[in-house]
Design an enzyme around this catalytic site. Structure first.
Site, PDB file in Angstrom:
ATOM      1  N   ASN A  55     -30.812   9.854 -29.880  1.00  0.00           N
ATOM      2  CA  ASN A  55     -31.236   9.954 -31.286  1.00  0.00           C
ATOM      3  C   ASN A  55     -30.956   8.661 -32.057  1.00  0.00           C
ATOM      4  O   ASN A  55     -31.677   8.329 -32.992  1.00  0.00           O
ATOM      5  CB  ASN A  55     -30.579  11.144 -31.980  1.00  0.00           C
ATOM      6  CG  ASN A  55     -29.079  11.160 -31.843  1.00  0.00           C
ATOM      7  OD1 ASN A  55     -28.560  11.091 -30.731  1.00  0.00           O
ATOM      8  ND2 ASN A  55     -28.373  11.229 -32.955  1.00  0.00           N
ATOM      9  N   VAL A  73     -22.941  14.631 -27.315  1.00  0.00           N
ATOM     10  CA  VAL A  73     -21.669  15.184 -27.772  1.00  0.00           C
ATOM     11  C   VAL A  73     -20.573  14.212 -27.333  1.00  0.00           C
ATOM     12  O   VAL A  73     -20.484  13.874 -26.150  1.00  0.00           O
ATOM     13  CB  VAL A  73     -21.437  16.580 -27.159  1.00  0.00           C
ATOM     14  CG1 VAL A  73     -20.088  17.131 -27.592  1.00  0.00           C
ATOM     15  CG2 VAL A  73     -22.567  17.514 -27.557  1.00  0.00           C
ATOM     16  N   HIS A  74     -19.769  13.767 -28.285  1.00  0.00           N
ATOM     17  CA  HIS A  74     -18.822  12.688 -28.001  1.00  0.00           C
ATOM     18  C   HIS A  74     -17.548  13.227 -27.372  1.00  0.00           C
ATOM     19  O   HIS A  74     -16.458  13.189 -27.949  1.00  0.00           O
ATOM     20  CB  HIS A  74     -18.550  11.885 -29.273  1.00  0.00           C
ATOM     21  CG  HIS A  74     -19.801  11.296 -29.842  1.00  0.00           C
ATOM     22  ND1 HIS A  74     -19.960  10.955 -31.148  1.00  0.00           N
ATOM     23  CD2 HIS A  74     -20.991  10.994 -29.226  1.00  0.00           C
ATOM     24  CE1 HIS A  74     -21.182  10.466 -31.333  1.00  0.00           C
ATOM     25  NE2 HIS A  74     -21.814  10.492 -30.183  1.00  0.00           N
ATOM     26  N   ASP A 111     -28.057   6.592 -26.706  1.00  0.00           N
ATOM     27  CA  ASP A 111     -27.263   6.138 -27.853  1.00  0.00           C
ATOM     28  C   ASP A 111     -26.541   4.843 -27.494  1.00  0.00           C
ATOM     29  O   ASP A 111     -25.395   4.837 -27.043  1.00  0.00           O
ATOM     30  CB  ASP A 111     -26.290   7.207 -28.355  1.00  0.00           C
ATOM     31  CG  ASP A 111     -26.993   8.293 -29.167  1.00  0.00           C
ATOM     32  OD1 ASP A 111     -28.220   8.202 -29.345  1.00  0.00           O
ATOM     33  OD2 ASP A 111     -26.304   9.226 -29.613  1.00  0.00           O
ATOM     34  N   HIS A 153     -23.456  19.497 -32.261  1.00  0.00           N
ATOM     35  CA  HIS A 153     -24.794  19.515 -31.652  1.00  0.00           C
ATOM     36  C   HIS A 153     -25.001  20.796 -30.845  1.00  0.00           C
ATOM     37  O   HIS A 153     -25.726  20.803 -29.858  1.00  0.00           O
ATOM     38  CB  HIS A 153     -25.003  18.287 -30.757  1.00  0.00           C
ATOM     39  CG  HIS A 153     -24.747  16.994 -31.463  1.00  0.00           C
ATOM     40  ND1 HIS A 153     -25.403  16.643 -32.621  1.00  0.00           N
ATOM     41  CD2 HIS A 153     -23.901  15.970 -31.186  1.00  0.00           C
ATOM     42  CE1 HIS A 153     -24.984  15.450 -33.009  1.00  0.00           C
ATOM     43  NE2 HIS A 153     -24.069  15.023 -32.174  1.00  0.00           N
ATOM     44  N   ASP A 212     -23.462   7.139 -25.067  1.00  0.00           N
ATOM     45  CA  ASP A 212     -23.040   7.056 -26.473  1.00  0.00           C
ATOM     46  C   ASP A 212     -22.008   5.953 -26.672  1.00  0.00           C
ATOM     47  O   ASP A 212     -20.977   6.158 -27.307  1.00  0.00           O
ATOM     48  CB  ASP A 212     -22.494   8.414 -26.931  1.00  0.00           C
ATOM     49  CG  ASP A 212     -23.514   9.528 -26.752  1.00  0.00           C
ATOM     50  OD1 ASP A 212     -23.809   9.879 -25.591  1.00  0.00           O
ATOM     51  OD2 ASP A 212     -24.025  10.037 -27.760  1.00  0.00           O
TER      52      ASP A 212
HETATM   53 FE   LIG Z   1     -26.663  11.291 -29.797  1.00  0.00          FE
END
Ligand SMILES: [Fe+2]
Ligand SMILES: *[C@@H]1O[C@H](CO)[C@@H](O)[C@H](O)[C@H]1NC(C)=O
Ligand SMILES: *[C@@H]1O[C@H](CO)[C@@H](O)[C@H](O)[C@H]1NC(C)=O
Ligand SMILES: *[C@@H]1O[C@H](CO)[C@@H](O)[C@H](O)[C@H]1NC(C)=O
Ligand SMILES: *[C@@H]1O[C@H](CO)[C@@H](O)[C@H](O)[C@H]1NC(C)=O
Length: 474
Positions: free
Chosen positions: A239, A362-363, A202, A334, A173
């Protein structure tokens, strides 16, 4: 109850209520039902993208100079490399010139591709596969032949074998914010030198811009070139790679991603670049797609069903899975999005003794105990995760630093399956020593380059399947 520095690995007894004063840097740890929730407080700054005129996005000088250069493994065993780059003025040459200290210069010929997205027209995206490389060898390579040449290098991995040490970096991400740049810098300066990045999805976050402004795919390519032109990044689709936008007529999922990032999926018998496997050093790495069908009878299901029995642990003791959406995630972001895929595949992961599953999405950061939740059927109601020494450790490493900011809101109390969680940006390394031992560590961006905020000795599930839980002693 107690307060301690975050570098300490010790664990507190029972329950602790922590009241944090915003802006004050406190370092606390607490144990609830589960493991440790680190309440390390990072500096409260907004996560913002670097402006397009930033140094990291500068295009190289010269007519039709190749930019966004990136490499990834090009076959099953690590004797091939896919070299990719972009030219903007005209197609130019799709040739790669490459050589090692004791070999003649050779040429690999690739192809270029273009695509349109809404009102964006891509530059010329070149992909060329360099094959039949020697193992464990430094190669130089040149692209931009005929116009402006640029030179890079990479080191091929050692031959696949059970005791081959190898160090992977883990990044997820990432995006292109000021924090993303810190994550990449920390990865580059980590004294545990990563040799290949396992990227858990991501990439650019271009889709957060109006009409998914694909210029942000280009800027991302220029930003990460400083690492990925010199060592392979193994790609997983997230995503933000979907770029599915019917409102602007864009209905072909993964269009920008699949044009820009090629992977060696055919070498593992896959029919899609979104799921595939490679072997590298002593590991077998399986990449899955959270955003492609995986129900029974689907191509991804059938591929994985056939893939797992092919894993030869005598050759590659370490079985690693990459997937974007985590199956075990105790943040309120999420939450349970990975559940349907877990239901489909978790029993296989236990049966085939996967060592570790890395996810992003998940960040934040989280590491699980070895748990499984596969006893359930519609009648018996047995639906709680239990400790399971045949199960993988699940690690969420979606903390690369993209513009969407940190996930800070966690489910309370911390579930028993969660060993360590913390809302900070960072990256990790997975350092395979031999067939039995691998050293894993997570590095948060606020610390010095060598500091390990979380770590664990992994014991291989095939050769040394003894309890390696970090909380086993307490
Ligand atoms: Fe994502
Ligand atoms: C694409 O469309 C957007 C918004 O409609 C506009 O701002 C932009 O200038 C257009 N770009 C091109 C290359 O036409
Ligand atoms: C990104 O990080 C690099 C390496 O630390 C630094 O040289 C560069 O100035 C940074 N750029 C931005 C926009 O933060
Ligand atoms: C955290 O998430 C929970 C569940 O979604 C929600 O009820 C709560 O309001 C959130 N807390 C904060 C501070 O956002
Ligand atoms: C494997 O590596 C671990 C950690 O470095 C070491 O303790 C162990 O002795 C090694 N095993 C063998 C057989 O060399």
């Amino acid at each position: 109850m107690g307060v301690m520095g975050f570098a300490s690995a010790s664990v507190f007894s029972s329950k602790l209520a922590a009241f944090l004063v915003l802006g004050l840097v406190l370092n606390l740890g607490l144990v609830c039902n589960g493991g440790k929730t680190s309440t390390f407080v990072r500096k409260v700054e907004k996560t913002v993208d670097m402006p397009l005129e930033s140094d990291v996005f500068k295009a190289p000088h010269g007519y039709n100079a190749p930019e966004q250069v990136h490499i990834t493994q090009g076959d099953q065993l690590g004797k091939a490399v896919i070299v990719s780059w972009v030219t903007v003025d005209e197609p130019g040459s799709s040739k790669v010139l490459y050589w090692s200290a004791n070999s003649k210069k050779k040429t690999a010929v690739g192809k270029f591709y273009t695509y349109k997205y809404y009102n964006y027209s891509s530059p010329y995206i070149h992909h060329a596969t360099v094959r039949n490389l020697e193992y464990n060898t430094k190669y130089y390579y040149e692209v931009g032949i005929g116009h402006t040449k640029r030179q890079f290098w990479f080191v091929t991995p050692p031959a696949v074998g059970p005791d081959v040490p190898y160090t992977f970096g883990l990044i997820g991400d990432l995006g292109q914010s000021f924090d993303s740049n810190k994550t990449l810098t920390h990865y580059e300066l980590n004294p545990q030198k990563g040799q290949t990045v396992l990227f858990v999805g991501d990439l650019s976050y271009a889709d957060n811009y109006p009409n998914h402004d694909n210029h942000r795919w280009d800027s991302w390519g220029r930003f990460v070139e400083r690492s990925v032109a010199y060592q392979p990044w193994i790609w997983t689709a997230g995503n933000h790679e979907l770029d599915f936008a019917p409102e602007i007529g864009e209905t072909k999922p993964f269009k920008p991603y699949t044009h820009r990032y090629h992977v060696p999926y055919k070498a593992s018998g896959s029919t899609s670049p979104l799921w595939y496997s490679i072997k590298r050093a002593s590991s077998h790495i399986i990449v899955l797609s959270s955003y492609s069908a995986y129900g029974k009878y689907t191509p991804q299901y059938k591929w994985l069903e056939e893939e797992l029995p092919k894993v030869n642990r005598n050759e590659t003791p370490w079985l690693i899975v990459l997937v974007h959406s985590p199956w075990y995630n105790s943040y309120n972001y999420h939450y349970m999005e990975g559940e349907t895929m877990r239901v489909m595949f978790e029993a296989w992961f236990v049966k085939y003794k996967v060592d570790v599953v890395f996810a992003g999405h998940v960040h934040a950061y989280e590491r699980s105990e070895r748990v499984s939740n596969i006893a359930y059927n519609v009648i018996n109601g047995i639906c709680s995760p239990v400790k399971d020494q045949s199960a993988p450790v699940y690690i969420t490493i979606g903390d690369g630093g993209n513009l969407e900011g940190l996930a800070t809101n966690m489910t309370e109390p911390q579930p028993a399956y969660s060993a360590y969680r913390e809302a900070s940006f960072g990256h990790a390394t997975f350092d395979i020593k031999n067939r039995t031992h691998a050293y894993y560590s997570w590095h948060r961006n606020q610390d010095g380059y060598a500091v390990q905020a979380d770590s664990m000795w992994f014991f291989n599930r095939y050769y040394h399947p003894v309890d390696d839980s970090t909380s086993a002693q307490s």
